[in-house]
Every structure is written in C-alpha cells, then in structure tokens.
Motif scaffolding. Structure first.
Motif, PDB file in Angstrom:
ATOM      1  N   TYR A 100      23.120   9.638 -40.377  1.00 54.97           N
ATOM      2  CA  TYR A 100      23.497   8.355 -40.106  1.00 54.97           C
ATOM      3  C   TYR A 100      24.164   7.235 -40.988  1.00 54.97           C
ATOM      4  O   TYR A 100      25.054   6.764 -40.824  1.00 54.97           O
ATOM      5  CB  TYR A 100      22.300   7.713 -39.113  1.00 54.97           C
ATOM      6  CG  TYR A 100      22.199   8.329 -37.641  1.00 54.97           C
ATOM      7  CD1 TYR A 100      23.201   9.236 -37.183  1.00 54.97           C
ATOM      8  CD2 TYR A 100      21.325   8.124 -37.178  1.00 54.97           C
ATOM      9  CE1 TYR A 100      23.116   9.458 -36.046  1.00 54.97           C
ATOM     10  CE2 TYR A 100      20.941   8.558 -35.555  1.00 54.97           C
ATOM     11  CZ  TYR A 100      21.835   9.253 -35.192  1.00 54.97           C
ATOM     12  OH  TYR A 100      21.762   9.916 -33.891  1.00 54.97           O
ATOM     13  N   ALA A 101      23.320   7.301 -42.273  1.00 56.79           N
ATOM     14  CA  ALA A 101      23.780   6.309 -43.128  1.00 56.79           C
ATOM     15  C   ALA A 101      25.349   6.678 -43.710  1.00 56.79           C
ATOM     16  O   ALA A 101      26.017   5.956 -44.176  1.00 56.79           O
ATOM     17  CB  ALA A 101      22.838   6.136 -44.443  1.00 56.79           C
ATOM     18  N   ILE A 156      19.615  -0.181 -38.996  1.00 52.68           N
ATOM     19  CA  ILE A 156      18.779   0.707 -38.196  1.00 52.68           C
ATOM     20  C   ILE A 156      17.502   1.235 -39.235  1.00 52.68           C
ATOM     21  O   ILE A 156      17.836   1.622 -40.101  1.00 52.68           O
ATOM     22  CB  ILE A 156      19.433   1.973 -37.751  1.00 52.68           C
ATOM     23  CG1 ILE A 156      20.598   1.752 -36.887  1.00 52.68           C
ATOM     24  CG2 ILE A 156      18.388   2.877 -37.122  1.00 52.68           C
ATOM     25  CD1 ILE A 156      21.674   2.722 -36.590  1.00 52.68           C
ATOM     26  N   ILE A 157      16.398   1.249 -38.659  1.00 54.07           N
ATOM     27  CA  ILE A 157      15.029   1.555 -39.548  1.00 54.07           C
ATOM     28  C   ILE A 157      14.495   2.595 -38.668  1.00 54.07           C
ATOM     29  O   ILE A 157      13.881   2.300 -37.578  1.00 54.07           O
ATOM     30  CB  ILE A 157      14.238   0.072 -39.550  1.00 54.07           C
ATOM     31  CG1 ILE A 157      14.919  -0.745 -40.405  1.00 54.07           C
ATOM     32  CG2 ILE A 157      13.096   0.621 -40.629  1.00 54.07           C
ATOM     33  CD1 ILE A 157      14.232  -2.149 -40.520  1.00 54.07           C
ATOM     34  N   THR A 192      18.544   6.540 -28.550  1.00 57.16           N
ATOM     35  CA  THR A 192      18.382   5.102 -28.765  1.00 57.16           C
ATOM     36  C   THR A 192      19.743   4.555 -29.624  1.00 57.16           C
ATOM     37  O   THR A 192      20.329   3.712 -29.159  1.00 57.16           O
ATOM     38  CB  THR A 192      17.282   4.730 -28.955  1.00 57.16           C
ATOM     39  OG1 THR A 192      16.005   5.211 -28.249  1.00 57.16           O
ATOM     40  CG2 THR A 192      17.050   3.171 -29.280  1.00 57.16           C
ATOM     41  N   THR A 193      19.605   5.266 -30.601  1.00 59.01           N
ATOM     42  CA  THR A 193      20.932   4.886 -31.552  1.00 59.01           C
ATOM     43  C   THR A 193      22.035   5.098 -31.035  1.00 59.01           C
ATOM     44  O   THR A 193      23.101   3.981 -31.162  1.00 59.01           O
ATOM     45  CB  THR A 193      20.791   5.893 -33.081  1.00 59.01           C
ATOM     46  OG1 THR A 193      19.456   5.690 -33.494  1.00 59.01           O
ATOM     47  CG2 THR A 193      21.910   5.399 -33.948  1.00 59.01           C
ATOM     48  N   THR A 194      22.491   6.199 -30.362  1.00 61.24           N
ATOM     49  CA  THR A 194      23.905   6.039 -29.836  1.00 61.24           C
ATOM     50  C   THR A 194      24.027   4.966 -28.670  1.00 61.24           C
ATOM     51  O   THR A 194      25.021   4.397 -28.613  1.00 61.24           O
ATOM     52  CB  THR A 194      23.860   7.648 -28.925  1.00 61.24           C
ATOM     53  OG1 THR A 194      23.799   8.613 -29.961  1.00 61.24           O
ATOM     54  CG2 THR A 194      25.226   7.769 -28.213  1.00 61.24           C
ATOM     55  N   ALA A 195      22.980   4.956 -27.820  1.00 58.88           N
ATOM     56  CA  ALA A 195      23.137   3.611 -26.729  1.00 58.88           C
ATOM     57  C   ALA A 195      23.438   2.340 -27.415  1.00 58.88           C
ATOM     58  O   ALA A 195      24.161   1.503 -26.887  1.00 58.88           O
ATOM     59  CB  ALA A 195      22.024   3.855 -26.027  1.00 58.88           C
ATOM     60  N   ASP A 220      12.104   4.141 -22.117  1.00 62.43           N
ATOM     61  CA  ASP A 220      11.504   5.371 -22.563  1.00 62.43           C
ATOM     62  C   ASP A 220      12.471   6.137 -23.307  1.00 62.43           C
ATOM     63  O   ASP A 220      13.605   6.518 -22.741  1.00 62.43           O
ATOM     64  CB  ASP A 220      11.168   6.029 -21.320  1.00 62.43           C
ATOM     65  CG  ASP A 220      10.508   7.277 -21.226  1.00 62.43           C
ATOM     66  OD1 ASP A 220      10.588   8.084 -22.343  1.00 62.43           O
ATOM     67  OD2 ASP A 220      10.013   8.117 -20.406  1.00 62.43           O
ATOM     68  N   VAL A 221      12.298   6.617 -24.480  1.00 66.54           N
ATOM     69  CA  VAL A 221      13.188   6.935 -25.334  1.00 66.54           C
ATOM     70  C   VAL A 221      13.589   8.494 -24.864  1.00 66.54           C
ATOM     71  O   VAL A 221      14.652   9.027 -25.529  1.00 66.54           O
ATOM     72  CB  VAL A 221      12.766   7.108 -26.896  1.00 66.54           C
ATOM     73  CG1 VAL A 221      12.732   5.583 -27.380  1.00 66.54           C
ATOM     74  CG2 VAL A 221      11.717   7.753 -27.387  1.00 66.54           C
ATOM     75  N   THR A 222      12.570   9.188 -24.248  1.00 66.07           N
ATOM     76  CA  THR A 222      12.971  10.437 -23.627  1.00 66.07           C
ATOM     77  C   THR A 222      13.911  10.385 -22.259  1.00 66.07           C
ATOM     78  O   THR A 222      14.100  11.511 -21.982  1.00 66.07           O
ATOM     79  CB  THR A 222      11.679  11.172 -23.393  1.00 66.07           C
ATOM     80  OG1 THR A 222      10.888  10.629 -22.316  1.00 66.07           O
ATOM     81  CG2 THR A 222      10.831  11.178 -24.692  1.00 66.07           C
ATOM     82  N   ASP A 223      14.230   9.394 -21.993  1.00 70.11           N
ATOM     83  CA  ASP A 223      14.964   9.212 -20.745  1.00 70.11           C
ATOM     84  C   ASP A 223      16.308   8.646 -20.966  1.00 70.11           C
ATOM     85  O   ASP A 223      16.386   7.546 -21.251  1.00 70.11           O
ATOM     86  CB  ASP A 223      14.291   8.484 -19.807  1.00 70.11           C
ATOM     87  CG  ASP A 223      14.934   8.527 -18.245  1.00 70.11           C
ATOM     88  OD1 ASP A 223      15.916   7.790 -18.156  1.00 70.11           O
ATOM     89  OD2 ASP A 223      14.336   9.071 -17.429  1.00 70.11           O
ATOM     90  N   ASP A 224      17.404   9.392 -20.673  1.00 69.88           N
ATOM     91  CA  ASP A 224      18.829   8.947 -20.801  1.00 69.88           C
ATOM     92  C   ASP A 224      19.144   7.529 -20.107  1.00 69.88           C
ATOM     93  O   ASP A 224      19.628   6.573 -20.647  1.00 69.88           O
ATOM     94  CB  ASP A 224      20.058  10.010 -20.680  1.00 69.88           C
ATOM     95  CG  ASP A 224      19.962  11.102 -21.654  1.00 69.88           C
ATOM     96  OD1 ASP A 224      19.673  10.832 -22.762  1.00 69.88           O
ATOM     97  OD2 ASP A 224      20.175  11.974 -21.435  1.00 69.88           O
ATOM     98  N   ALA A 225      18.702   7.889 -18.889  1.00 72.60           N
ATOM     99  CA  ALA A 225      18.923   6.532 -17.876  1.00 72.60           C
ATOM    100  C   ALA A 225      18.159   5.214 -18.451  1.00 72.60           C
ATOM    101  O   ALA A 225      18.702   4.001 -18.456  1.00 72.60           O
ATOM    102  CB  ALA A 225      18.650   6.797 -16.606  1.00 72.60           C
ATOM    103  N   SER A 226      17.019   5.413 -18.936  1.00 68.11           N
ATOM    104  CA  SER A 226      16.155   4.284 -19.368  1.00 68.11           C
ATOM    105  C   SER A 226      16.607   3.686 -20.682  1.00 68.11           C
ATOM    106  O   SER A 226      16.734   2.289 -20.760  1.00 68.11           O
ATOM    107  CB  SER A 226      14.576   4.568 -19.745  1.00 68.11           C
ATOM    108  OG  SER A 226      13.972   3.733 -20.220  1.00 68.11           O
ATOM    109  N   VAL A 227      17.173   4.661 -21.403  1.00 70.59           N
ATOM    110  CA  VAL A 227      17.603   3.957 -22.613  1.00 70.59           C
ATOM    111  C   VAL A 227      19.155   3.192 -22.411  1.00 70.59           C
ATOM    112  O   VAL A 227      19.344   2.093 -22.943  1.00 70.59           O
ATOM    113  CB  VAL A 227      17.912   5.151 -23.752  1.00 70.59           C
ATOM    114  CG1 VAL A 227      18.818   4.883 -24.998  1.00 70.59           C
ATOM    115  CG2 VAL A 227      16.625   5.612 -24.100  1.00 70.59           C
TER     116      VAL A 227
END
Length: 230
Positions: A169-170, A127-128, A111-114, A53-60
C-alpha cells in the motif's frame, strides 16, 4: 484539526490509542462492531462512535459515508483483529484460517478501500496497520525474544500478510503515509491479559505514527523503539 478513525476502538489497544490521541487534540472516531460497547467507550472518552464491522462490506461502506458526512478523515488506524482458533495446529481447518484472514487482512483491505477517497482529500493522510512481531521472521527466529516461543500459525501468518500489505500500500499510495505498528507483548483480551506491557506502552508506536506530519516515513515496520527488522 486531525480526524482519526480507529477500528476495534472500544477496548484494549484501540481504546487506549483513542484516549491518547484525544489528549493530543485529535477528533477521534471509535469504530466497533458492537454498538452498545462502542457508544459507551466513545461517550466515556469524549470520542465519536461509528458502527463498523470490518468483515461486512455494507457496514464498512456505511461507516465511510458517516465519517465523510461529518467532515472527512486524516488518519486511519486499522486496529481490529482476532486471535482465531486455539486448536492444535494439526487440527486447524480451512474455515479457521479464513476466519482469521477475513478480519486481520481482508478487513484491512475493505476498510482501506472504503476510506481511501476521504484520506486522499486530506492534507496529511496516514494509514497505520496494527500488526505484530509474531508476524516478523526476524522476531520469531530470535531466541532472545518471546515471539520465538509462540506457536500460533494462523494469527502469525495473518500479521505477516498485514505487514506486507502495508509495504504494498505504501508503494501504491505515494501520497499517503502507510506504516505497520507492532505494539509488542501487551496485556489485552487477545492474550488473556498475559502480556508484560501496559496498553499505554503498547500504543506508543501507533500514537507516534499518528502524530507525525506529512513528511513522516512510509512503508515501515515500527515498534515502540523505532523501525524494526521484518
């Protein structure tokens, strides 16, 4: 073998991207909030499933740990997104805006950070970010394009932000190809299946970027015809 994770991969553009990349020999992880739907899609396609779930830090964070434990990641497709409120623009609230930005922009950041440590360990990381022509100044001011007829302040603003996030990010991650892909007006649940393009046509840009090697472009805004104006 290339390993790819697709967020929001259980239906629509995400599912079709998974199907096509599996056919190209990728190992594909389908990330989805709903475990039942996500597992079903993964089983039907022959992919792997991870609850995400991209809105949940723990899930990511848990998803990144799970994918890392199974061998790592080469391509991250940030596909999960929501349309948000369909209220009259005069009635939109701050909460409406935050809900859209939380998924469509902050979700990509989470998501990218994780997954960044896994991508940095890849020989050809990418990354797309699945954006939209609705967030393009060029497209929404072009009377010949359907984007110019749409009024959806929150969704369009979120996609403009996502495209700029891609550019930043690029620059920040020179060892990773980071690109934004515009599917075009495609028939999906997001628009009530009103788009004239099929999901196969809508995934052309994403799939093309995912199949490029380490020497591919970075920092681009791309649709199925190639690099597009922003």
């Amino acid at each position: 073998m290339t390993t790819t994770l697709i967020t929001g991969g259980n239906k629509g553009l995400g599912r079709e991207t998974a199907r096509r990349l599996l056919a190209e020999g990728h190992t594909v992880w389908i990330g989805a909030r709903d475990e039942t739907r996500g597992r079903q899609a993964a089983d039907e396609l022959g992919a792997r499933f991870v609850q995400l779930d991209v809105t949940d830090d723990a899930s990511v964070a848990a998803a990144a740990a799970a994918v890392g434990a199974q061998g790592g990641l080469d391509v991250l497709v940030n596909n999960a997104g929501i349309a948000g409120s369909h209220a009259d623009p005069a009635d939109l609230t701050g909460a409406d805006a935050l809900a859209v930005l939380d998924t469509n922009v902050a979700g990509v950041v989470r998501t990218t950070t994780a997954f960044l440590p896994l991508l940095r360990a890849s020989a050809a990381p990418a990354i797309i970010n699945v954006t939209s022509g609705l967030g393009s100044f060029a497209a929404v001011h072009d009377a010949d394009r359907i984007e110019s007829t749409v009024v959806a302040p929150l969704y369009t603003a979120s996609k403009s932000a996502l495209t700029m996030l891609t550019v930043q990010y690029a620059k920040a991650f020179p060892g990773i190809r980071v690109n934004a892909a515009d599917p075009g007006y495609t028939a999906t649940d997001l628009n009530g299946n009103s788009g004239p393009q099929t999901v196969t046509e809508g995934t052309d840009a994403v799939v093309a970027l995912a199949l490029q090697g380490a020497d591919g472009p970075t920092g681009t805004f791309t649709d199925r015809s190639g690099t597009a104006p922003f």
